[in-house]
Design an enzyme around this catalytic site. Structure first.
Site, short mmCIF file in Angstrom:
data_model
loop_
_atom_site.label_atom_id
_atom_site.label_comp_id
_atom_site.label_asym_id
_atom_site.label_seq_id
_atom_site.Cartn_x
_atom_site.Cartn_y
_atom_site.Cartn_z
N LEU A 338 -28.61 23.46 -5.98
CA LEU A 338 -27.53 22.89 -5.17
C LEU A 338 -27.94 21.60 -4.50
O LEU A 338 -27.11 20.76 -4.18
CB LEU A 338 -27.10 23.89 -4.09
CG LEU A 338 -26.56 25.23 -4.57
CD1 LEU A 338 -26.52 26.24 -3.42
CD2 LEU A 338 -25.16 25.05 -5.16
N GLY A 339 -29.22 21.46 -4.26
CA GLY A 339 -29.71 20.25 -3.61
C GLY A 339 -31.22 20.31 -3.55
O GLY A 339 -31.82 21.34 -3.87
N GLY A 341 -35.00 18.41 -1.61
CA GLY A 341 -35.59 17.51 -0.61
C GLY A 341 -37.09 17.62 -0.68
O GLY A 341 -37.63 18.17 -1.65
N ASN A 342 -37.76 17.11 0.34
CA ASN A 342 -39.22 17.15 0.38
C ASN A 342 -39.77 18.57 0.40
O ASN A 342 -40.80 18.86 -0.19
CB ASN A 342 -39.74 16.43 1.63
CG ASN A 342 -39.54 14.93 1.49
OD1 ASN A 342 -39.52 14.41 0.38
ND2 ASN A 342 -39.37 14.27 2.61
N GLY A 344 -38.61 21.22 -0.94
CA GLY A 344 -38.41 22.01 -2.15
C GLY A 344 -36.98 21.86 -2.61
O GLY A 344 -36.45 20.75 -2.61
N VAL A 346 -32.76 23.77 -2.96
CA VAL A 346 -31.82 24.82 -2.57
C VAL A 346 -31.16 25.34 -3.84
O VAL A 346 -30.60 24.57 -4.63
CB VAL A 346 -30.76 24.27 -1.59
CG1 VAL A 346 -29.74 25.34 -1.24
CG2 VAL A 346 -31.42 23.75 -0.32
N LYS A 367 -32.92 28.35 0.18
CA LYS A 367 -33.80 27.19 0.35
C LYS A 367 -35.21 27.65 -0.01
O LYS A 367 -35.77 28.52 0.66
CB LYS A 367 -33.75 26.74 1.82
CG LYS A 367 -34.04 25.28 2.03
CD LYS A 367 -33.69 24.89 3.46
CE LYS A 367 -33.68 23.39 3.62
NZ LYS A 367 -33.18 22.96 4.93
N ASP A 459 -29.68 16.21 13.66
CA ASP A 459 -29.47 15.66 12.31
C ASP A 459 -28.01 15.85 11.89
O ASP A 459 -27.72 16.15 10.72
CB ASP A 459 -30.43 16.32 11.33
CG ASP A 459 -30.61 15.49 10.06
OD1 ASP A 459 -30.06 14.37 9.98
OD2 ASP A 459 -31.30 15.96 9.13
P1 ADP Z 1 -32.58 18.75 3.86
O1 ADP Z 1 -33.35 19.06 5.09
O2 ADP Z 1 -33.41 18.38 2.70
O3 ADP Z 1 -31.49 17.76 4.09
P2 ADP Z 1 -30.44 20.72 3.63
O4 ADP Z 1 -30.49 21.99 4.43
O5 ADP Z 1 -29.52 19.70 4.15
O6 ADP Z 1 -31.91 20.16 3.47
O7 ADP Z 1 -30.03 21.10 2.13
C1 ADP Z 1 -30.07 20.15 1.08
C2 ADP Z 1 -28.86 20.29 0.17
O8 ADP Z 1 -28.78 21.59 -0.38
C3 ADP Z 1 -27.55 20.07 0.88
O9 ADP Z 1 -27.19 18.73 0.93
C4 ADP Z 1 -26.58 20.88 0.01
O10 ADP Z 1 -26.19 20.13 -1.12
C5 ADP Z 1 -27.44 22.04 -0.46
N1 ADP Z 1 -27.25 23.19 0.44
C6 ADP Z 1 -27.99 23.49 1.52
N2 ADP Z 1 -27.54 24.60 2.12
C7 ADP Z 1 -26.45 25.02 1.43
C8 ADP Z 1 -25.53 26.10 1.55
N3 ADP Z 1 -25.62 26.99 2.54
N4 ADP Z 1 -24.53 26.20 0.67
C9 ADP Z 1 -24.41 25.30 -0.34
N5 ADP Z 1 -25.23 24.26 -0.51
C10 ADP Z 1 -26.27 24.10 0.35
MG MG Z 2 -29.68 17.69 4.88
#
Ligand code: ADP
Ligand code: MG
Length: 613
Positions: A338-339, A341-342, A344, A346, A367, A459
């Site tokens: 789904l996404g 970052g540093n 790891g 999601v 995550k 944030d």
């Molecule tokens: P970071 O600290 O790297 O920004 P995030 O918690 O924002 O981490 O999560 C990164 C990405 O993962 C989000 O932009 C989203 O696309 C996806 N994501 C995170 N949590 C969820 C969730 N509960 N449901 C769906 N997608 C999620």
């Molecule tokens: Mg984020």
């Protein structure tokens, strides 16, 4: 809680008496054209305009019409009380003079609530509780606040289902059988679903049963062919009780469906009372373009947050609070990412909460920490989990637990429509301004909750607002968040990090001080992103340049389609000194007032209906 469209007007005094109004006018100095607006005590949804002229007081009732417009009896209609007063400040339109000077409410005096305000609130609460089976007072409260305008419409458009005369899906013959049972008085009637997918009215006259089709037009209106059009079935029925309007006679005795369950009796009597008020006072809850019964409510865009599993308080069983850790065998992880970052990535997954059945399966976002990462990152994720574990609000992504297996995993409820900025970028044509206001109001509700609990997010940005669907937003990403001590006003960061400077208030950058007030600044930037459909703030500038730009008194411009009131709120969020900046309690109040006021306006192109006399 109120959906009163006048609530934000400085010269609106709420439910005060005529005598109090006159006292206010005297106190404010009696010049010609001095005026105030107050709630009408006789008509629900109506107002009274009180005006000083030649040292006398004049009071003009303002009616609310079926199509949502307002007018002084016999004068030109306007789309809201503010527009009406604005017009009267230019043209007298029958008054002895134009409105010249608003008699303002004292800054410390709230708008006085009326009898009907609390009645309406209680009805809404009861409706939400019964319709969605909500138990927790907090869940009910959040549902009512975030969706009051839609709920009022939904309540009006589904009210017939709670009426004794509504028999649901029965055949024409069965309708006749029920009407022929017992006394066959003229006018005895029932309403049933018709084979054609709309409704039918069956009525006794001269020992015979007559059937009438109830048309349901594309516009959402109901009518007996060629007759007056109504927004709801119960309004049509109430009308036909008073006027035959083409039928053999007026509707009379209700043929009861005999299904009045004891538990729903309170609702029914409420609804009857409501019909009475709405009908005789011209206050009407309309089925508007946002919630037409003709549109399938199961269509994703129409789903209310309460229809989604992620709405209710998942921790309402205190035992659940202890279940912080999740067993690996309860988790099924998907390949879909789904996404990332540093930390790891999601991933999408499923959490099995009970042994066998499908019901116990929840879609989750997981995550996953990269294996090679060291303890520092692991600590960070543990801290994020600890924060999330303490939060329970419909507009904040819920953590379901932590799982320590091949790597450390943070399991959260799934917000499948993804980040707000991306969603808006790719759905420009289908998301209205009203929709954006609704989502940002929900974000303000989530932030107000954080402020009350003394957490700073640090944030807040459109990328960290996730959508369950088009109507349901949740705040996420608590990676930088902090819990403040009970006596602390702010969190002081000892070192800087990879900070989202464009979202940060001046005191964060200059003094490393973070508070709910600095979150308010970020909320302003998030609003800007939302109202520009996922635009990039301070495009072409870097963080340092942005600081200089702000110090110089500059602020971002109003996004092209953004309503003026929303831009004014953003600008307030960008007050340089945090002491002078509003808090989330105030921000949520302003968002709510604006959101309710636009929901109450007649929709463009909605045809005007005659008021029921
Ligand atoms: P970071 O600290 O790297 O920004 P995030 O918690 O924002 O981490 O999560 C990164 C990405 O993962 C989000 O932009 C989203 O696309 C996806 N994501 C995170 N949590 C969820 C969730 N509960 N449901 C769906 N997608 C999620
Ligand atoms: Mg984020």
């Amino acid at each position: 809680m109120s959906t009163d469209p006048a609530i934000e007007l400085p010269y609106y005094h709420g439910s005060i008496t005529r005598r109090d109004a006159e006292r206010e006018l005297v106190l404010a100095d009696s010049v010609d054209g001095l005026f105030l607006l107050r709630q009408c005590m006789r008509s629900l949804g109506g107002y009274v305009l009180s005006l000083t002229y030649e040292e006398k007081f004049h009071h003009y009732p303002i009616e609310k019409h079926l199509n949502g417009t307002y007018s002084i009896v016999g004068s030109k209609p306007h789309c809201g009380p503010a527009e009406l007063c604005e017009f009267l400040s230019r043209e007298p339109d029958g008054l002895p003079c134009t409105l010249k000077k608003p008699c303002q409410r004292a800054a410390d005096t709230p708008v006085k609530k009326g009898l009907f305000d609390s009645l309406r609130e209680n009805m809404l609460r009861e409706y939400v509780k019964q319709t969605w089976n909500l138990e927790e007072a907090e869940d009910i409260e959040q549902a009512v606040i975030s969706h009051a305008p839609q709920l009022e419409k939904l309540m009006a458009t589904t009210a017939h289902e709670k009426m004794a005369w509504y028999h649901g899906k029965i055949s024409r013959q069965e309708g006749e059988r029920r009407l022929y049972a017992g006394a066959k008085t003229d006018g005895k009637f029932l309403v049933r679903d018709s084979e054609a997918g709309t409704f039918a009215l069956s009525m006794v006259y001269g020992k015979m049963v007559y059937h009438y089709r109830i048309n349901h037009e594309k516009s959402g209106k109901y009518s007996i062919p060629e007759g007056t059009k109504f927004d709801t079935v119960w309004q049509l029925v109430q009308y036909l009780k008073m006027k035959p309007a083409g039928l053999m006679t007026n509707l009379g005795e209700e043929c009861s469906n005999g299904m009045m369950a004891a538990s729903s009796k309170t609702t029914i009597s409420h609804l009857h009372f409501a019909c009475f008020l709405w009908e005789y006072h011209g206050f009407v809850l309309l089925a508007s373009a946002t919630l037409k019964p003709s549109m399938s409510q199961s269509a994703d865009s129409q789903l209310l947050p309460m229809d989604c599993s992620g709405f209710v308080n998942t921790y309402h069983d205190p035992k659940d609070l202890k279940k912080f850790f999740i067993n690996r065998d309860q988790l099924v992880m998907d390949e879909v990412e789904l996404g990332s970052g540093n930390f790891g990535c999601v991933k999408k997954g499923v959490l099995k909460t009970t042994e066998d059945d499908e019901k116990g399966q929840i879609d989750v976002a997981i995550k996953v920490l990269k294996n090679e990462n060291e303890s520092l990152v692991k600590d960070e994720m543990m801290r994020e989990a600890e924060i999330m574990h303490q939060l329970s609000n419909a507009f904040i992504v819920r953590m379901l637990g932590l799982c320590q297996a091949e790597s450390l995993m943070l399991v959260m409820e799934m917000a499948s429509a993804g980040p707000l900025n991306k969603f808006l970028q790719s759905n420009k044509s289908t998301v209205s301004m009203e929709g954006i206001v609704r989502l940002m109001h929900q974000v303000s509700m989530g932030m107000k909750y954080l402020e009350e609990k003394n957490f700073v997010h640090r944030d807040l940005a459109a990328r960290n607002v996730l959508l369950v669907n088009q109507n349901f937003a949740k705040i996420s990403d608590f990676g930088l968040s902090k819990a403040l001590g009970a006596d602390d006003k702010y969190y002081k960061a000892r070192t800087t990090g990879k900070w989202p400077l464009k979202w940060y208030a001046p005191e964060c950058i200059s003094f490393h001080k973070f508070s709910s007030k600095s979150d308010v600044w970020s909320f302003g930037v998030t609003m800007w992103e939302a109202f520009s459909y996922g635009g990039k703030p301070y495009r072409k500038m870097n963080g340092i340049q942005v600081c200089e730009y702000l110090k110089g008194g500059n602020r971002m411009e109003c996004p092209s389609q953004c309503p003026e009131q929303m831009y004014m709120l953003m600008m307030k969020c960008w007050t340089y000194k945090h002491e002078d900046r509003p808090d989330f309690k105030q921000v949520e109040g302003s968002m709510r007032a604006y959101y309710y006021s636009i929901c109450n306006k007649p929709q463009p192109g909605e045809e005007a209906a005659e008021p029921i006399k």
